[in-house]
Design a protein around this motif. Structure first.
Motif, mmCIF file in Angstrom:
data_model
loop_
_atom_site.group_PDB
_atom_site.id
_atom_site.type_symbol
_atom_site.label_atom_id
_atom_site.label_comp_id
_atom_site.label_asym_id
_atom_site.label_seq_id
_atom_site.Cartn_x
_atom_site.Cartn_y
_atom_site.Cartn_z
ATOM 1 N N MET A 36 0.816 -1.185 0.000
ATOM 2 C CA MET A 36 0.000 0.000 0.000
ATOM 3 C C MET A 36 0.870 1.263 0.000
ATOM 4 N N ILE A 37 1.956 1.236 0.751
ATOM 5 C CA ILE A 37 2.842 2.401 0.819
ATOM 6 C C ILE A 37 3.494 2.643 -0.533
ATOM 7 N N LYS A 38 3.876 1.577 -1.223
ATOM 8 C CA LYS A 38 4.489 1.713 -2.552
ATOM 9 C C LYS A 38 3.510 2.367 -3.524
ATOM 10 N N THR A 39 2.252 1.952 -3.492
ATOM 11 C CA THR A 39 1.227 2.539 -4.346
ATOM 12 C C THR A 39 1.024 4.010 -4.010
ATOM 13 N N LEU A 40 0.987 4.323 -2.719
ATOM 14 C CA LEU A 40 0.850 5.711 -2.280
ATOM 15 C C LEU A 40 2.002 6.549 -2.812
ATOM 16 N N GLU A 41 3.211 6.035 -2.692
ATOM 17 C CA GLU A 41 4.391 6.757 -3.168
ATOM 18 C C GLU A 41 4.312 7.006 -4.674
ATOM 19 N N GLU A 42 3.942 5.994 -5.439
ATOM 20 C CA GLU A 42 3.826 6.137 -6.895
ATOM 21 C C GLU A 42 2.762 7.157 -7.266
ATOM 22 N N ASN A 43 1.631 7.113 -6.568
ATOM 23 C CA ASN A 43 0.545 8.057 -6.860
ATOM 24 C C ASN A 43 0.944 9.494 -6.540
ATOM 25 N N ILE A 44 1.613 9.689 -5.431
ATOM 26 C CA ILE A 44 2.034 11.042 -5.046
ATOM 27 C C ILE A 44 3.015 11.596 -6.068
ATOM 28 N N HIS A 45 3.994 10.803 -6.454
ATOM 29 C CA HIS A 45 4.974 11.271 -7.435
ATOM 30 C C HIS A 45 4.328 11.502 -8.801
ATOM 31 N N ALA A 46 3.315 10.717 -9.146
ATOM 32 C CA ALA A 46 2.621 10.919 -10.418
ATOM 33 C C ALA A 46 1.854 12.239 -10.408
ATOM 34 N N VAL A 47 1.258 12.579 -9.273
ATOM 35 C CA VAL A 47 0.502 13.826 -9.166
ATOM 36 C C VAL A 47 1.438 15.025 -9.217
ATOM 37 N N ILE A 48 2.540 14.955 -8.527
ATOM 38 C CA ILE A 48 3.490 16.066 -8.484
ATOM 39 C C ILE A 48 4.153 16.264 -9.843
ATOM 40 N N GLY A 49 4.405 15.200 -10.554
ATOM 41 C CA GLY A 49 5.010 15.321 -11.874
ATOM 42 C C GLY A 49 6.495 15.011 -11.858
ATOM 43 N N GLU A 50 7.054 14.997 -13.039
ATOM 44 C CA GLU A 50 8.455 14.664 -13.187
ATOM 45 C C GLU A 50 9.290 15.933 -13.234
ATOM 46 N N THR A 51 10.569 15.765 -13.075
ATOM 47 C CA THR A 51 11.465 16.908 -13.136
ATOM 48 C C THR A 51 11.593 17.382 -14.579
ATOM 49 N N THR A 52 12.221 18.495 -14.756
ATOM 50 C CA THR A 52 12.348 19.110 -16.075
ATOM 51 C C THR A 52 13.715 18.845 -16.694
ATOM 52 N N GLU A 53 14.416 17.830 -16.211
ATOM 53 C CA GLU A 53 15.773 17.552 -16.676
ATOM 54 C C GLU A 53 15.857 17.379 -18.190
ATOM 55 N N TYR A 54 14.896 16.671 -18.781
ATOM 56 C CA TYR A 54 14.935 16.428 -20.220
ATOM 57 C C TYR A 54 14.810 17.741 -20.983
ATOM 58 N N GLN A 55 13.871 18.601 -20.566
ATOM 59 C CA GLN A 55 13.678 19.884 -21.242
ATOM 60 C C GLN A 55 14.930 20.752 -21.124
ATOM 61 N N ILE A 56 15.543 20.760 -19.961
ATOM 62 C CA ILE A 56 16.754 21.551 -19.752
ATOM 63 C C ILE A 56 17.874 21.036 -20.652
ATOM 64 N N SER A 57 17.994 19.729 -20.766
ATOM 65 C CA SER A 57 19.011 19.123 -21.623
ATOM 66 C C SER A 57 18.796 19.528 -23.088
ATOM 67 N N GLU A 58 17.546 19.497 -23.532
ATOM 68 C CA GLU A 58 17.229 19.888 -24.912
ATOM 69 C C GLU A 58 17.582 21.354 -25.159
ATOM 70 N N ILE A 59 17.269 22.210 -24.204
ATOM 71 C CA ILE A 59 17.583 23.638 -24.349
ATOM 72 C C ILE A 59 19.099 23.836 -24.390
ATOM 73 N N ASN A 60 19.830 23.112 -23.551
ATOM 74 C CA ASN A 60 21.295 23.219 -23.558
ATOM 75 C C ASN A 60 21.867 22.828 -24.918
ATOM 76 N N ASN A 61 21.342 21.766 -25.517
ATOM 77 C CA ASN A 61 21.798 21.348 -26.841
ATOM 78 C C ASN A 61 21.482 22.406 -27.894
ATOM 79 N N LEU A 62 20.277 22.955 -27.823
ATOM 80 C CA LEU A 62 19.873 23.985 -28.770
ATOM 81 C C LEU A 62 20.715 25.251 -28.596
ATOM 82 N N LEU A 63 21.004 25.603 -27.353
ATOM 83 C CA LEU A 63 21.855 26.765 -27.075
ATOM 84 C C LEU A 63 23.244 26.583 -27.682
ATOM 85 N N GLU A 64 23.782 25.400 -27.546
ATOM 86 C CA GLU A 64 25.104 25.121 -28.100
ATOM 87 C C GLU A 64 25.116 25.302 -29.613
#
Length: 124
Positions: free
Chosen positions: A1-29
């Motif tokens: 139950m705790i594992k499901t709670l953890e997954e649900n909370i992280h799904a609601v909060i969302g993922e980090t923006t690391e991929y977008q930042i990486s794409e912008i860095n490549n485009l900037l270069e």
């Protein structure tokens, strides 16, 4: 139950923006290389410099957003750790737990809203 709670909370909060930042860095270069080529040829590069400034601003916004998400994720991890440590306790009111996870409760005539410190709200 705790594992499901953890997954649900992280799904609601969302993922980090690391991929977008990486794409912008490549485009900037790429844009910076183009800018150097135009400058070396003596061509107008002002529009490209403006694009680079916009990309830097966007990257900065994403970095701030990412830092905010990281702090929220840390608070969620603390909450989940607290729940794991106390999972065998009986189901009774615990003032310490309530004060740790709930920001406030707003009471309306026909319902109420619980605001958690993580930013999540639940209407009951």
């Amino acid at each position: 139950m705790i594992k499901t709670l953890e997954e649900n909370i992280h799904a609601v909060i969302g993922e980090t923006t690391e991929y977008q930042i990486s794409e912008i860095n490549n485009l900037l270069e790429e844009k910076q290389k183009e800018l150097i080529k135009l400058a070396n040829k003596g061509q107008d590069y002002e529009h490209l410099a403006d694009e680079i400034d916009e990309l830097r601003d966007k990257r900065q916004t994403l970095l701030v957003e990412d830092a905010s998400l990281n702090s929220e994720n840390e608070r969620i991890d603390e909450l989940i750790e607290f729940i794991r440590k106390n999972k065998f306790r009986t189901l009774e009111y615990d003032d310490k737990l309530v004060r740790k996870i709930i920001q406030n409760v707003t009471v309306y005539e026909d319902h109420f809203v619980i605001s958690f410190k993580s930013g999540i709200e639940m209407e009951i």
